[in-house]
Every structure is written in structure tokens, then in C-alpha cells.
Design an enzyme around this catalytic site. Structure first.
Site, mmCIF file in Angstrom:
data_model
loop_
_atom_site.group_PDB
_atom_site.id
_atom_site.type_symbol
_atom_site.label_atom_id
_atom_site.label_comp_id
_atom_site.label_asym_id
_atom_site.label_seq_id
_atom_site.Cartn_x
_atom_site.Cartn_y
_atom_site.Cartn_z
ATOM 1 C CE1 TYR A 48 -3.711 2.452 0.486
ATOM 2 C CE2 TYR A 48 -2.448 3.284 2.352
ATOM 3 C CZ TYR A 48 -3.494 3.412 1.455
ATOM 4 O OH TYR A 48 -4.315 4.515 1.525
ATOM 5 C CG ASP A 62 -2.893 13.052 4.550
ATOM 6 O OD1 ASP A 62 -2.873 13.335 3.334
ATOM 7 O OD2 ASP A 62 -3.572 12.118 5.022
ATOM 8 C CG ASP A 89 -4.371 8.176 -0.225
ATOM 9 O OD1 ASP A 89 -5.353 8.621 -0.852
ATOM 10 O OD2 ASP A 89 -4.087 8.529 0.933
ATOM 11 C CG ASP A 91 -4.821 12.661 -1.152
ATOM 12 O OD1 ASP A 91 -4.911 11.799 -0.261
ATOM 13 O OD2 ASP A 91 -3.848 13.428 -1.241
ATOM 14 C CG HIS A 116 -7.910 4.575 -1.645
ATOM 15 N ND1 HIS A 116 -7.953 5.825 -1.080
ATOM 16 C CD2 HIS A 116 -6.875 3.926 -1.051
ATOM 17 C CE1 HIS A 116 -6.993 5.945 -0.185
ATOM 18 N NE2 HIS A 116 -6.310 4.802 -0.157
ATOM 19 C CD GLU A 118 -9.601 11.265 0.643
ATOM 20 O OE1 GLU A 118 -9.582 12.233 1.442
ATOM 21 O OE2 GLU A 118 -8.756 10.346 0.670
ATOM 22 C CB CYS A 126 -5.520 12.637 8.677
ATOM 23 S SG CYS A 126 -5.378 10.975 9.358
ATOM 24 N NE ARG A 161 -10.471 8.095 3.009
ATOM 25 C CZ ARG A 161 -9.377 8.602 3.586
ATOM 26 N NH1 ARG A 161 -8.190 8.154 3.251
ATOM 27 N NH2 ARG A 161 -9.485 9.565 4.479
ATOM 28 C CD GLU A 191 -10.111 6.193 7.064
ATOM 29 O OE1 GLU A 191 -10.201 5.059 7.606
ATOM 30 O OE2 GLU A 191 -9.028 6.691 6.719
ATOM 31 C CG ASN A 213 -6.776 3.120 7.353
ATOM 32 O OD1 ASN A 213 -5.643 2.683 7.560
ATOM 33 N ND2 ASN A 213 -7.074 4.406 7.448
#
Length: 305
Positions: A48, A62, A89, A91, A116, A118, A126, A161, A191, A213
Site C-alpha cells: 500500500y 496530509d 492513495d 486523495d 482509491h 475519496e 486525515c 473511499r 474509513e 484501514n
């Protein structure tokens, strides 16, 4: 030697095949290409690549400050050093729906196996911090549809996500998950689930692979692989664990260096030079060098002639 001999298309095919089997796949987060090699050497199923880790490695929070170019470059560096499939990721997709489509194709070109995307508002936070905001359902669906439409390799995994659980509760998360799967998402990443029962509820709501996660100091408990398998999770990621362990060890070593002036007491905590050389296949490079440059000049005539 050098890079993985497993082509990107084959890694994607393997990931899809493993997901279809129903097995639970373990994907520790790799903070670096060397970390990916270590993960592979320990027998894990995949690697990952965390946006939080990439940000932290650059000294940034982040919150969506990294660019597509930076993330794709690090993703390529990591994925080409391992035979394992890699999930990255993305984002919020690095822009509007057209940018999301470009993100998918950029990650495909980088050799990654999946990503993924989101449903947070940009700039994002985060996933385990308070104060998150999510976009409306229509915007979230458009992001997923753009990702699916932009994909060229049908085996490239598009995972949705959703962060809405922490904002509007579990029922809203279930409704959002169904909408994202209907939009074409191949897999789901809910998440900040608070309990195993919540994972089970998400599992019952959608019929696609689901990711958990497991991140330290967050909203969720540190569930075990067996616990998550029992509630129908298909992929588990530990996104920041190796970075946290590495930085914790580095901090303690620097304290020792300040106090003692040497690191003799820390030798048994260090990776041995021989283990590092094995991991990077130092001998393979030496053999290659010898095979290519192992020659001598044959003198046909004496210097007098």
C-alpha cells in the site's frame, strides 16, 4: 536485479484474481521502495502507498498539498521495486472529474495496480481527524464515474473511499457506499469504522471487495487480521505503521547519540549491512557487472611488429 520482472498488467491480473478468491489480502504501507522490498520478502500479499506517508516524507501535513506528479513519481518508484501488486492513495483525485480521469491514466502508466479516491472536500484531512467535510453524493459519484471512464486497463482497480461515517453516521455511510458501487467502483474503503459490527454492516450492504484501514492512534480499534476476515473484509492496510516505527526508532537513536556520543548500544536494533545487501540483491549487480565487463584485450601482434 534493477526492477521487478513482473509486468504491471500481470500484477493487476493477479490482484483481481486474488480478490475474486475471497481471501483476505495483507497490504502494509511502504514508506519507500526499499520498504516495499522488505514487505515482499516477509511474504505479504501486496504493498500500500499512503498519501499521508508521502506528505510526511516531504515534511508536509496530509491536507492535500501533494501534487499528482509527486504522488505518481513516488508510486512508480515503489511499484517497480516489487513483484507484488500495489494500491495507491489518490486523495480526492487531484482536481475535477477530468483531472480524476487523468489521475487514473497517470497511475496506470506508473505501473500501479489500483487506487482509491475519496469523497472529502478539498483540501482534505486525515481520515481519522475531527472536522472533516464530505462532498454531496452527486459530486462523489461523478469522481468515481470519471475514474472508471478514464481507465484503460480493465484490471486496474478503482476503489471508492467514503469518509461520511464520521460526519453523518453509519446509515449515511451505507447509503453512500451503495451509490459509489452503483457508479462503478470495483471495491469499497469505508474509513474510520468504529467497530467490527460496522464493518459487518458495510459488508452486508455491498457486494464488492472491502478494505479496512488499521492505523494507530485513530478512530478505529487495532483489529486483527482474523477479526477482520470474520466480518468479510478482503484487504487490510497498515498505511503509516512502518513510517511511525522507523521514525520512533530514529528519534530514540538520535537521543542516544546526543547522550552517549556513539550508537554502540543500538547495533542490535539496526538492519545489518549483510541483510541490506541481500534485500537489494547486491550480488546480482556484481554478477551483471562481471558478465558485461569481464573481458581482456588480445594482442594479435607483438609490439615489435
Amino acid at each position: 536485479m534493477l526492477y521487478s520482472n513482473v509486468l504491471a498488467a500481470e500484477k493487476r491480473r493477479i490482484l483481481r484474481e486474488r480478490l475474486a478468491s475471497g481471501d483476505l489480502l495483507r497490504f502494509p504501507g511502504a514508506p519507500s521502495p526499499l520498504g516495499a522490498r522488505l514487505i515482499e520478502s516477509k511474504g505479504f500479499d501486496g504493498v500500500y502507498i499512503s498519501g499521508a506517508v508521502i506528505s510526511a516524507d516531504l515534511g508536509l501535513p496530509d491536507i492535500g498539498l501533494t501534487t499528482l506528479t509527486e504522488v505518481a513519481a513516488r508510486g512508480q518508484q515503489i511499484t517497480r521495486m516489487t513483484d507484488l501488486p500495489t494500491i495507491i492513495d489518490a486523495d480526492t483525485g487531484f482536481g475535477e472529474p477530468m483531472n480524476v480521469a487523468r489521475t487514473v491514466q497517470t497511475f496506470e502508466d506508473a505501473g500501479l495496480s489500483g487506487m482509491h479516491i475519496e469523497d472529502q472536500v478539498n483540501p482534505k484531512r486525515c481520515g481519522h481527524l475531527d472536522g472533516k467535510s464530505v462532498v454531496d453524493a452527486d459530486t462523489a459519484v461523478k469522481r468515481v464515474r470519471a475514474a472508471v471512464d478514464g481507465r484503460r486497463d480493465p484490471n486496474f482497480l478503482i476503489m471508492a473511499r467514503t469518509d461520511i461515517r464520521a460526519v453523518d453516521g453509519l446509515d449515511a455511510a451505507i447509503d453512500r457506499a451503495k451509490a459509489l458501487v452503483d457508479a462503478g467502483a470495483d471495491a469499497l474503503f469505508p474509513e474510520a469504522m468504529r467497530s467490527l459490527e460496522e464493518f459487518a454492516a458495510m459488508r452486508a450492504a455491498v457486494d464488492v471487495p472491502m478494505l479496512a484501514n488499521v492505523t494507530e492512534f485513530g478512530k478505529s480499534e487495532l483489529f486483527s487480521v482474523d477479526q477482520l476476515r470474520d466480518v468479510g473484509v478482503n484487504i487490510v492496510v497498515w498505511p503509516v505503521s512502518l513510517l511511525r516505527i522507523g521514525m520512533g526508532a530514529a528519534s530514540r537513536a538520535l537521543d542516544t547519540l546526543v547522550e552517549d556520543g556513539h550508537l554502540t548500544s543500538k547495533l542490535d536494533e539496526m538492519q545489518h549491512r549483510a541483510d541490506l545487501y541481500d534485500l537489494i540483491d547486491y550480488q546480482g549487480y556484481s554478477r551483471f557487472d562481471q558478465n558485461v565487463f569481464d573481458f581482456h584485450v588480445r594482442r594479435e601482434h607483438s609490439e615489435a611488429s
